[in-house]
Design a protein around this motif. Structure first.
Motif, PDB file in Angstrom:
ATOM      1  N   GLU A 110       0.835  -1.197   0.000  1.00  0.00           N
ATOM      2  CA  GLU A 110       0.000   0.000   0.000  1.00  0.00           C
ATOM      3  C   GLU A 110       0.878   1.259   0.000  1.00  0.00           C
ATOM      4  O   GLU A 110       0.383   2.367  -0.077  1.00  0.00           O
ATOM      5  CB  GLU A 110      -0.915   0.007   1.238  1.00  0.00           C
ATOM      6  N   GLU A 111       2.189   1.083   0.109  1.00  0.00           N
ATOM      7  CA  GLU A 111       3.140   2.184   0.197  1.00  0.00           C
ATOM      8  C   GLU A 111       3.820   2.416  -1.153  1.00  0.00           C
ATOM      9  O   GLU A 111       3.912   1.506  -1.974  1.00  0.00           O
ATOM     10  CB  GLU A 111       4.226   1.862   1.235  1.00  0.00           C
ATOM     11  N   LEU A 112       4.349   3.623  -1.329  1.00  0.00           N
ATOM     12  CA  LEU A 112       5.143   3.939  -2.503  1.00  0.00           C
ATOM     13  C   LEU A 112       6.530   3.312  -2.336  1.00  0.00           C
ATOM     14  O   LEU A 112       7.173   3.482  -1.300  1.00  0.00           O
ATOM     15  CB  LEU A 112       5.272   5.456  -2.662  1.00  0.00           C
ATOM     16  N   LEU A 113       6.966   2.553  -3.316  1.00  0.00           N
ATOM     17  CA  LEU A 113       8.276   1.925  -3.270  1.00  0.00           C
ATOM     18  C   LEU A 113       9.202   2.593  -4.278  1.00  0.00           C
ATOM     19  O   LEU A 113       8.788   2.944  -5.383  1.00  0.00           O
ATOM     20  CB  LEU A 113       8.177   0.422  -3.610  1.00  0.00           C
TER      21      LEU A 113
END
Length: 151
Positions: A145-148
């Motif tokens: 769900e996070e920006l990588l």
């Protein structure tokens, strides 16, 4: 290793300086290095080796919109990267006058692969080779769900 026994990685300042000097002595008005050392190593090489006008690098996959201008003992070297996987084409135009660069212009041109018609034969070959493995290739390994970031 037996095919390239002297192959090594790194800046190798003395070897690179020798090649640049020889290239200039043979009449090169512009010296451009294509590198796959990574942006950090390219910046360091630009600060140590003189006579290189530009370094087009790779490895770190950075899309650099403006070249870094690195000062060294005898001038400035432009260092840039055009991203990875054909996302951009790095274009640098030099204005050469009296054997020297009088000006330059750089830009990243985006490559929109979804707008380019694939070669039919190559597309068919890729699909054929992938077919036995398609279930494995399409399997989701993880979700976030996070920006990588790639780095």
């Amino acid at each position: 290793r037996y095919m390239v026994p002297d192959w090594s990685f790194g800046i190798n300042d003395d070897d690179m300086q020798k090649i640049v000097n020889e290239t200039r002595a043979k009449g090169a008005q512009v010296v451009v290095v294509l590198s796959h050392n990574g942006m950090d190593v390219d910046l360091k090489m630009a600060s140590r080796v003189t006579g290189i006008d530009a370094i087009f690098g790779g490895h770190t996959h950075d899309g650099i919109p403006f070249p870094s201008q690195v000062k060294n003992a005898k001038g400035t070297t432009l260092v840039t990267n055009a991203g990875s996987n054909g996302k951009f084409l790095g274009v640098m135009d030099f204005d050469v006058k009296n054997g020297k660069i009088a000006g330059w212009k750089y830009r990243l041109l985006p490559v929109f692969s979804n707008l380019i018609e694939p070669d039919a034969k190559m597309d068919a070959l890729i699909k054929k080779v992938r077919a036995p493995y398609i279930a494995k290739l399409d399997e989701k390994l993880a979700v976030t769900e996070e920006l990588l970031y790639r780095r």
